[in-house]
Scaffold this motif. Sequence first.
Motif, PDB file in Angstrom:
ATOM      1  N   UNK A  94     -45.178  37.864  -0.510  1.00  0.00           N
ATOM      2  CA  UNK A  94     -44.055  37.920   0.423  1.00  0.00           C
ATOM      3  C   UNK A  94     -42.856  37.328  -0.309  1.00  0.00           C
ATOM      4  N   UNK A  95     -41.787  38.091  -0.406  1.00  0.00           N
ATOM      5  CA  UNK A  95     -40.598  37.597  -1.098  1.00  0.00           C
ATOM      6  C   UNK A  95     -39.526  37.110  -0.133  1.00  0.00           C
ATOM      7  N   UNK A  96     -39.552  37.618   1.106  1.00  0.00           N
ATOM      8  CA  UNK A  96     -38.550  37.218   2.090  1.00  0.00           C
ATOM      9  C   UNK A  96     -39.116  37.376   3.491  1.00  0.00           C
ATOM     10  N   UNK A  97     -38.751  36.444   4.344  1.00  0.00           N
ATOM     11  CA  UNK A  97     -39.045  36.552   5.766  1.00  0.00           C
ATOM     12  C   UNK A  97     -37.715  36.468   6.499  1.00  0.00           C
ATOM     13  N   UNK A  98     -37.431  37.498   7.285  1.00  0.00           N
ATOM     14  CA  UNK A  98     -36.209  37.539   8.081  1.00  0.00           C
ATOM     15  C   UNK A  98     -36.586  37.288   9.537  1.00  0.00           C
ATOM     16  N   UNK A  99     -35.951  36.292  10.131  1.00  0.00           N
ATOM     17  CA  UNK A  99     -36.215  35.976  11.540  1.00  0.00           C
ATOM     18  C   UNK A  99     -34.886  35.940  12.280  1.00  0.00           C
ATOM     19  N   UNK A 100     -34.826  36.676  13.377  1.00  0.00           N
ATOM     20  CA  UNK A 100     -33.657  36.650  14.250  1.00  0.00           C
ATOM     21  C   UNK A 100     -34.074  36.068  15.582  1.00  0.00           C
ATOM     22  N   UNK A 101     -33.492  34.928  15.926  1.00  0.00           N
ATOM     23  CA  UNK A 101     -33.748  34.281  17.215  1.00  0.00           C
ATOM     24  C   UNK A 101     -32.684  34.735  18.203  1.00  0.00           C
ATOM     25  N   UNK A 129     -43.673  26.426   2.697  1.00  0.00           N
ATOM     26  CA  UNK A 129     -43.592  27.671   1.937  1.00  0.00           C
ATOM     27  C   UNK A 129     -42.893  27.443   0.597  1.00  0.00           C
ATOM     28  N   UNK A 130     -43.254  28.229  -0.383  1.00  0.00           N
ATOM     29  CA  UNK A 130     -42.669  28.090  -1.724  1.00  0.00           C
ATOM     30  C   UNK A 130     -41.151  28.302  -1.658  1.00  0.00           C
ATOM     31  N   UNK A 135     -36.044  32.501   3.204  1.00  0.00           N
ATOM     32  CA  UNK A 135     -36.130  32.410   4.664  1.00  0.00           C
ATOM     33  C   UNK A 135     -34.741  32.736   5.202  1.00  0.00           C
ATOM     34  N   UNK A 136     -34.566  33.954   5.668  1.00  0.00           N
ATOM     35  CA  UNK A 136     -33.293  34.434   6.183  1.00  0.00           C
ATOM     36  C   UNK A 136     -33.348  34.311   7.711  1.00  0.00           C
TER      37      UNK A 136
END
Length: 143
Positions: A94-101, A129-130, A135-136
Amino acid sequence: MNTRIRRMATIETIYQGGLRTQAKHVYSGNTIITDAPLDNQGKAEAFSPTDLMSASLGSCMFTIMGIAAREHGIDIDGSTCSITKIMAADPRRVSEIQITFNFPEIIYTEKQRAILERSARNCPVAKSLHPDLVQNIVFNFKD
Protein backbone atom coordinates in the motif's frame (compact mmCIF):
# COMPACT_ATOMS: atom_id res chain seq x y z
CA MET A 1 11.65 2.21 31.38
CA ASN A 2 9.76 -0.23 29.15
CA THR A 3 6.55 1.45 27.97
CA ARG A 4 5.30 -1.45 25.83
CA ILE A 5 2.10 -3.10 26.94
CA ARG A 6 2.13 -6.88 26.60
CA ARG A 7 -1.10 -8.81 26.25
CA MET A 8 -2.06 -12.33 25.42
CA ALA A 9 -3.18 -13.00 21.86
CA THR A 10 -6.36 -11.17 20.97
CA ILE A 11 -6.70 -12.60 17.46
CA GLU A 12 -6.45 -16.21 16.30
CA THR A 13 -6.25 -16.75 12.53
CA ILE A 14 -6.63 -19.89 10.44
CA TYR A 15 -5.63 -20.29 6.80
CA GLN A 16 -8.63 -21.93 5.12
CA GLY A 17 -6.99 -22.50 1.74
CA GLY A 18 -7.71 -20.82 -1.55
CA LEU A 19 -6.07 -17.57 -0.35
CA ARG A 20 -8.72 -17.16 2.37
CA THR A 21 -8.21 -16.64 6.11
CA GLN A 22 -10.57 -16.40 9.04
CA ALA A 23 -9.50 -14.23 11.97
CA LYS A 24 -11.32 -14.58 15.29
CA HIS A 25 -11.32 -11.89 17.95
CA VAL A 26 -10.72 -13.98 21.06
CA TYR A 27 -12.59 -11.78 23.54
CA SER A 28 -15.79 -11.27 21.55
CA GLY A 29 -15.81 -14.28 19.24
CA ASN A 30 -16.40 -12.04 16.20
CA THR A 31 -14.78 -13.24 13.00
CA ILE A 32 -13.48 -11.62 9.83
CA ILE A 33 -12.85 -13.42 6.55
CA THR A 34 -10.15 -12.18 4.18
CA ASP A 35 -9.63 -13.06 0.53
CA ALA A 36 -6.85 -12.08 -1.82
CA PRO A 37 -7.88 -9.34 -4.26
CA LEU A 38 -8.62 -10.00 -7.92
CA ASP A 39 -5.35 -8.38 -8.99
CA ASN A 40 -3.38 -10.76 -6.77
CA GLN A 41 -4.81 -14.18 -7.69
CA GLY A 42 -7.83 -13.93 -5.39
CA LYS A 43 -11.60 -13.97 -5.62
CA ALA A 44 -12.19 -10.64 -3.82
CA GLU A 45 -15.15 -12.16 -1.98
CA ALA A 46 -14.19 -10.37 1.24
CA PHE A 47 -11.86 -7.69 2.52
CA SER A 48 -8.24 -8.23 1.55
CA PRO A 49 -5.64 -7.86 4.32
CA THR A 50 -4.61 -4.48 2.90
CA ASP A 51 -8.28 -3.41 2.80
CA LEU A 52 -8.46 -4.20 6.51
CA MET A 53 -5.32 -2.18 7.17
CA SER A 54 -6.86 0.79 5.38
CA ALA A 55 -10.19 0.35 7.18
CA SER A 56 -8.31 0.11 10.48
CA LEU A 57 -6.80 3.53 9.88
CA GLY A 58 -10.23 5.11 9.32
CA SER A 59 -11.80 3.29 12.28
CA CYS A 60 -8.91 4.19 14.56
CA MET A 61 -9.13 7.84 13.55
CA PHE A 62 -12.87 7.83 14.25
CA THR A 63 -12.32 6.13 17.61
CA ILE A 64 -9.76 8.69 18.77
CA MET A 65 -11.91 11.55 17.44
CA GLY A 66 -14.83 10.04 19.37
CA ILE A 67 -12.82 10.03 22.59
CA ALA A 68 -11.78 13.65 22.05
CA ALA A 69 -15.32 14.60 21.07
CA ARG A 70 -16.69 13.05 24.26
CA GLU A 71 -14.09 14.86 26.39
CA HIS A 72 -14.83 18.24 24.76
CA GLY A 73 -18.61 17.94 24.29
CA ILE A 74 -18.42 17.80 20.48
CA ASP A 75 -21.12 15.92 18.56
CA ILE A 76 -19.73 13.80 15.70
CA ASP A 77 -22.50 11.19 15.61
CA GLY A 78 -23.46 10.34 12.05
CA SER A 79 -20.06 11.30 10.61
CA THR A 80 -18.85 9.10 7.75
CA CYS A 81 -15.62 8.48 5.91
CA SER A 82 -14.66 7.08 2.53
CA ILE A 83 -11.36 5.24 2.18
CA THR A 84 -9.36 4.60 -0.99
CA LYS A 85 -6.30 2.37 -0.95
CA ILE A 86 -3.62 2.85 -3.60
CA MET A 87 -1.21 0.01 -4.29
CA ALA A 88 2.38 0.18 -5.55
CA ALA A 89 3.97 -2.59 -7.60
CA ASP A 90 7.64 -3.10 -6.74
CA PRO A 91 7.48 -4.16 -4.01
CA ARG A 92 3.72 -4.80 -3.82
CA ARG A 93 2.50 -2.67 -0.96
CA VAL A 94 0.00 0.00 0.00
CA SER A 95 1.59 3.28 -1.06
CA GLU A 96 -1.23 5.66 -0.11
CA ILE A 97 -4.43 5.69 1.87
CA GLN A 98 -6.90 8.46 1.09
CA ILE A 99 -9.58 9.13 3.69
CA THR A 100 -12.31 11.74 3.40
CA PHE A 101 -14.24 12.46 6.59
CA ASN A 102 -17.71 14.00 6.23
CA PHE A 103 -19.22 15.56 9.32
CA PRO A 104 -22.93 16.18 10.03
CA GLU A 105 -24.81 19.43 9.46
CA ILE A 106 -23.26 21.04 12.53
CA ILE A 107 -21.25 24.24 12.60
CA TYR A 108 -17.99 23.42 14.38
CA THR A 109 -15.76 26.13 15.80
CA GLU A 110 -12.15 26.39 14.63
CA LYS A 111 -11.06 25.01 18.00
CA GLN A 112 -13.40 21.99 17.67
CA ARG A 113 -12.15 21.34 14.13
CA ALA A 114 -8.53 21.50 15.30
CA ILE A 115 -9.24 19.07 18.17
CA LEU A 116 -10.85 16.57 15.80
CA GLU A 117 -8.18 16.85 13.12
CA ARG A 118 -5.29 16.60 15.61
CA SER A 119 -6.81 13.59 17.36
CA ALA A 120 -7.40 11.76 14.05
CA ARG A 121 -3.86 12.34 12.79
CA ASN A 122 -2.41 11.08 16.07
CA CYS A 123 -4.32 7.80 16.34
CA PRO A 124 -2.24 4.69 17.13
CA VAL A 125 -2.70 3.14 13.68
CA ALA A 126 -1.61 6.34 11.93
CA LYS A 127 1.49 6.46 14.12
CA SER A 128 2.22 2.75 13.52
CA LEU A 129 2.24 2.84 9.72
CA HIS A 130 5.53 3.28 7.86
CA PRO A 131 6.31 6.95 7.14
CA ASP A 132 6.61 6.17 3.40
CA LEU A 133 2.91 5.32 3.32
CA VAL A 134 1.11 8.53 2.36
CA GLN A 135 -1.88 9.32 4.56
CA ASN A 136 -3.98 11.78 2.56
CA ILE A 137 -6.70 12.91 4.99
CA VAL A 138 -9.50 15.36 4.14
CA PHE A 139 -11.92 16.75 6.74
CA ASN A 140 -15.20 18.05 5.28
CA PHE A 141 -16.92 20.25 7.83
CA LYS A 142 -20.13 22.10 6.97
CA ASP A 143 -19.78 25.89 6.78
